[in-house]
Design an enzyme around this catalytic site. Structure first.
Site, short mmCIF file in Angstrom:
data_model
loop_
_atom_site.label_atom_id
_atom_site.label_comp_id
_atom_site.label_asym_id
_atom_site.label_seq_id
_atom_site.Cartn_x
_atom_site.Cartn_y
_atom_site.Cartn_z
N ALA A 192 0.85 -1.20 0.00
CA ALA A 192 0.00 0.00 0.00
C ALA A 192 0.87 1.24 0.00
CB ALA A 192 -0.92 -0.01 1.21
N ASN A 193 0.28 2.40 0.17
CA ASN A 193 1.04 3.64 0.29
C ASN A 193 0.31 4.58 1.23
OD1 ASN A 193 -0.82 5.44 -1.29
ND2 ASN A 193 -0.37 3.89 -2.84
N ARG A 194 0.87 5.75 1.44
CA ARG A 194 0.36 6.64 2.49
C ARG A 194 -0.76 7.57 2.07
NH1 ARG A 194 3.74 6.23 6.66
NH2 ARG A 194 5.90 5.62 6.26
N SER A 195 -1.33 7.37 0.89
CA SER A 195 -2.39 8.29 0.47
C SER A 195 -3.58 8.24 1.43
CB SER A 195 -2.85 7.92 -0.94
OG SER A 195 -4.04 8.59 -1.25
N ALA A 219 -3.63 7.20 -5.58
CA ALA A 219 -2.23 6.77 -5.58
C ALA A 219 -2.25 5.26 -5.80
CB ALA A 219 -1.57 7.13 -4.26
#
Ligand code: CTP
Length: 405
Positions: free
Chosen positions: A214-217, A280
């Site tokens: 995942a990512n921090r969006s 994102a």
């Protein structure tokens, strides 16, 4: 029957008074013309008509108590106010007018009216002596000065035997006409009649049933864009990855987890006039996600994780057959901001790239500094709250669409 109010969301406050029975017919007339009517039945209103009757005619939930935990958790008065295109108070009592003029928010209707940003229309109904009383005259003048509209009251027989004069609530069809006039005069909806699809948030790409890439969006910017487009009148589908922020008001939300699901949901939301790709999206996913949880073995790390490329949703749609007329991408960059963004414009088939520098705390923060890039050139915007960035973008998209026609 002409659908003159098609897609309009009307919040109807049914106040106290014998004229409340006419509110039932009013609901029917508004819905016949395509409006969605959400009723709030005040405590006084409920003395004259039942929640059951109001609910049956509006075919929706009837709100009646500011402190109802269910209602508050479900929607909340601020949201109720924000989701409406117009708030109609019928009948509007002398007491309600006095509360509104004073800015009182002691019940749900009062709180909603105070929180509203949309047009408000009152259909007063009261005894002629009350209507003519200096206090009511003062209140009516104050409300008018605040931009609140009035329809009626009319001359006629009162419920009280033998009395007649100015104070009868206007007939439902006259009220409907006033609603139509108010909404068409309102303008300010430069995207009305347009359809938009917006992606937002991160994607989660499973490694096994419990782990993911995942990512921090946070989804804040994408959600704000969706809400601003809806506020500007567009019919919006928001395709959102997993986020922990609330759904924006007035938007159809489709929840997805992975990039593949996001692409499918976007394609299902077409045709659209505008596509805004803020998500994102994870660039890669596990080539072969494990169907069982990968067990830890002490002293033995698992082998390398094989990745495969995800589809580029923006590029797929930007170069695809059902391409919306206006396609906008976002570019989150930590270096060579404009050079990278310029390359993306062409590679992704976008009309505009909104580039933001994510080297600070933009990811997850509430403010954003963006640079717009189109074939015509670049434009720098100052640092602004994400909601304001979104509102300005919505206005810009409306101009761009207008220029394309
Ligand atoms: N995007 C997308 N699908 C992907 C990757 C990106 O729709 N699989 C969209 C994003 O929503 C955004 C734009 O493409 O509108 C830019 O994404 P970004 O990740 O910044 O660009 P990349 O093409 O991944 O390039 P790089 O990683 O080099 O920055």
């Amino acid at each position: 029957m002409e659908s003159t109010l098609s897609g309009k969301r009307i919040l109807l406050v049914v106040g106290g008074g014998i004229a409340a029975y006419k509110a039932l017919d009013l609901i029917r007339r508004l819905r016949e013309r395509g409006a969605a009517v959400t009723p709030i039945l005040t405590a006084a209103g409920a003395q004259f008509v039942t929640p059951l009757a109001v609910g049956a005619l509006s075919a929706t939930h009837v709100y009646d108590d500011l402190f109802s935990r269910d209602d508050e958790q479900d929607v909340g008065h601020i949201r109720l106010a924000r989701e409406a295109d117009l708030i109609l108070v019928a009948p509007a009592t002398a007491d309600r007018m006095a509360q509104m003029a004073a800015g009182l928010a002691g019940d749900l209707a009062g709180a909603v009216l105070l929180a509203a940003r949309c047009p408000i229309l009152l259909a007063p109904a009261m005894n002629p002596a009350m209507w003519m009383h200096p206090a009511t005259r003062r209140n009516a003048a104050l409300l008018e000065r605040d931009g609140i509209g009035f329809v009626g009251p009319e001359h006629g027989e009162m419920a009280e035997a033998g009395e007649s004069g100015l104070g009868r609530m206007s007939e439902p069809l006259a009220i409907v006409a006033a609603v139509e006039a108010r909404l068409s005069a309102q303008g300010g909806k430069p995207l009305s009649g347009r359809r938009a699809v917006v992606t937002s948030g991160p994607t989660h790409e499973p490694i096994d049933p419990v782990r993911y890439i995942a990512n921090r969006s946070s989804g804040r910017q994408g959600h704000a864009v969706a809400e601003a487009l809806a506020e500007a009148g567009a019919q919006v589908t928001l395709v959102s990855g997993p986020v922990s922020i609330p759904d924006p008001a007035g938007v159809h939300v489709v929840r997805v987890e992975t990039a593949l699901q996001m692409l499918a949901a976007v394609e299902a939301a077409l045709p659209a006039d505008i596509g805004v790709f803020v998500a994102a999206v994870a660039d890669w996913r596990a080539a072969e996600p494990a169907s069982d949880k990968i067990k830890k073995r002490v002293g033995e790390a698992p082998g390398p994780l094989a990745l495969t490329e995800n589809p580029d949703i923006l590029a797929t749609i930007g170069h695809g057959p059902g391409r919306p007329r206006l396609v906008v991408g976002f570019a989150a960059e930590t270096s060579s901001l404009m050079g990278n963004a310029r390359a993306k414009l062409e590679r992704k088939g976008a009309d505009m790239i909104v580039a933001n520098d994510v080297s600070g705390d933009v990811m997850g923060g509430t403010r954003n500094r963006v640079h717009l890039l189109t074939a015509a050139g670049a434009e720098d915007w100052p640092e602004l709250p994400k909601a304001e960035v979104a509102r300005r973008l919505a206005r810009r998209f409306a101009t761009m669409l207008g220029d394309m026609e």
